[in-house]
Design an enzyme around this catalytic site. Structure first.
Site, mmCIF file in Angstrom:
data_model
loop_
_atom_site.group_PDB
_atom_site.id
_atom_site.type_symbol
_atom_site.label_atom_id
_atom_site.label_comp_id
_atom_site.label_asym_id
_atom_site.label_seq_id
_atom_site.Cartn_x
_atom_site.Cartn_y
_atom_site.Cartn_z
ATOM 1 N N ARG A 66 0.855 -1.192 0.000
ATOM 2 C CA ARG A 66 0.000 0.000 0.000
ATOM 3 C C ARG A 66 0.887 1.236 0.000
ATOM 4 O O ARG A 66 1.507 1.562 1.013
ATOM 5 C CB ARG A 66 -0.890 -0.038 1.251
ATOM 6 C CG ARG A 66 -1.968 1.020 1.294
ATOM 7 C CD ARG A 66 -2.576 1.084 2.691
ATOM 8 N NE ARG A 66 -1.685 1.749 3.633
ATOM 9 C CZ ARG A 66 -1.514 1.403 4.899
ATOM 10 N NH1 ARG A 66 -2.133 0.367 5.396
ATOM 11 N NH2 ARG A 66 -0.705 2.089 5.682
ATOM 12 N N TYR A 72 4.577 4.581 11.445
ATOM 13 C CA TYR A 72 4.826 3.157 11.637
ATOM 14 C C TYR A 72 5.622 2.501 10.511
ATOM 15 O O TYR A 72 5.847 1.296 10.542
ATOM 16 C CB TYR A 72 3.507 2.395 11.834
ATOM 17 C CG TYR A 72 2.462 2.610 10.754
ATOM 18 C CD1 TYR A 72 2.491 1.878 9.568
ATOM 19 C CD2 TYR A 72 1.446 3.548 10.923
ATOM 20 C CE1 TYR A 72 1.539 2.061 8.593
ATOM 21 C CE2 TYR A 72 0.486 3.745 9.948
ATOM 22 C CZ TYR A 72 0.530 3.002 8.782
ATOM 23 O OH TYR A 72 -0.423 3.198 7.809
ATOM 24 N N HIS A 77 -3.207 4.400 5.183
ATOM 25 C CA HIS A 77 -4.395 3.548 5.270
ATOM 26 C C HIS A 77 -5.614 4.269 4.700
ATOM 27 O O HIS A 77 -6.361 3.719 3.892
ATOM 28 C CB HIS A 77 -4.636 3.159 6.726
ATOM 29 C CG HIS A 77 -5.881 2.357 6.945
ATOM 30 N ND1 HIS A 77 -6.029 1.071 6.479
ATOM 31 C CD2 HIS A 77 -7.044 2.677 7.580
ATOM 32 C CE1 HIS A 77 -7.232 0.622 6.824
ATOM 33 N NE2 HIS A 77 -7.853 1.570 7.472
#
Length: 366
Positions: free
Chosen positions: A263, A276, A267
């Protein structure tokens, strides 16, 4: 366990490395387990990925402009989405998640209707029966059970229908996925499970979700064949899903496919991925771009020239412009719709609530 049983069980095991047909630099990498799609199919895959990415970037821009409440980008996952969708037959059904908007569009659903959910106007902005696409699933993994139930019912009715259900790696940690895999295998339901392993369940990396060598190994415990494929190789994804669809249609049961991808964006627009994951990780995956590798492969074989590329780019821009124009029109909503589609025959309480809202709304407009 007998030798025969061990041999049968080994047939369920995925390969040690992801299957692929085209390397990251566009070089062919033949695999005896897969047939390279024909040239016209590869060109369709490329067109679909270019249009899908342009749709995705346009939807992201609309979110920043306040036209969408939220948008989960799938940039970087084009090969898994388009490769799988183009492997479906007209009568097959797609069971997508919230991140699979470009897949839904590729299946033939109006892009404005697809984004209606993310704009907050309706739960599902399109007719599922028009293109055989179930409503996009926001709760993780609930679509897996829907897909299995639908496929099993179709088989009971004697219909030649296969369900393709898309999930992310995070959904494999949900109980619904366990139930769906188990029932699909027991019933030999015509279902293809495609896990788009993009590395993170929001901010949770894969190694904190499972101790299995790969997610594909989960299929072994349910008694179904499992396949590990390079999710950035559109040719390989298409070939693998096409095989699984044919197997399901022949009455041989479900298949679990893990497509290893990434990805590229956060998100959603509400997420900060820099908290992260490192930028170096993102840069590494940029070198494995699914569109660039197929473009190089097609160009080297004379299947893609400058004129065709310009036509593909122009078409994608036209589609994005049309989407932008239509999304920039304010939607006129009817408050009565809150009650209109709850029951075929409204209850007395629902009629009373509708009347109260109508009264308040009329007073506010006065």
């Amino acid at each position: 366990m007998t030798t025969t049983e061990r041999t049968a069980a080994s047939c369920f095991l995925p390969s040690d490395e992801p299957l692929g047909l085209v390397t990251a630099d566009g070089t062919p990498a033949p695999d005896p387990a897969l047939a390279m799609p024909a040239g016209d199919v590869l060109l369709r895959l490329y067109r679909g990925m270019v249009s899908g990415r342009r749709f995705d970037t346009q939807a992201t821009a609309l979110t920043k402009q306040g036209r969408l409440a939220v948008y989960p980008s799938a940039r970087g996952q084009e090969a898994a989405e388009i490769g799988s969708i183009l492997a479906l037959r007209p009568q097959d059904w797609l069971f997508p998640t919230y991140r699979d908007s470009m897949a839904v569009v590729a299946r033939g659903v109006d892009p404005v209707e697809v984004l209606t959910l993310l704009r907050g106007d309706w739960h599902c902005g399109y007719d599922p029966y028009r293109a055989n696409v179930a409503p996009q699933c926001t709760p993780l993994a609930t679509n897996t059970l829907h897909a299995v139930g639908f496929a099993h019912a179709a088989r009971v009715k004697g219909e030649d229908t296969v369900s393709l259900v898309l999930v992310g790696d995070g959904a494999t940690s949900e109980g619904d996925t366990h139930e769906a895999l188990n029932f699909a295998a027991v019933w030999k339901a015509p279902v293809v499970f495609l896990v788009q392993n993009n590395g993170y369940a929001i901010s949770v990396p894969l190694e904190k979700q499972t101790a299995a060598p790969s997610l594909a190994y989960k299929g072994v415990g349910y008694g179904m064949p499992s396949v590990l494929v390079d999710g950035n190789d559109a040719a390989a994804v298409h070939a693998v899903v096409e095989q699984a669809v044919a197997r399901a249609a022949a009455g041989e049961g479900p298949t679990l496919i893990e497509a290893v991808t990434y990805r590229m964006e956060s998100h959603t627009n509400a997420d900060d991925a820099t908290r992260y994951r490192e930028e170096t990780e993102v840069e590494q995956w940029l070198t494995r771009d699914p569109i660039s590798r197929l473009k190089q492969y097609l160009t080297d074989r004379g299947l893609l020239d400058d004129q065709t590329q310009q036509e593909i780019d122009a078409r994608a821009e036209e589609e994005a412009a049309a989407l932008r124009e239509r999304m920039n029109v304010d939607t006129e909503l009817d408050p009565a719709d809150l009650f209109r589609h709850v029951y075929a025959e409204p209850t007395a309480a629902l009629r009373q609530q509708a009347a109260e809202l109508a009264h308040e709304y009329t007073e506010d407009q006065a």
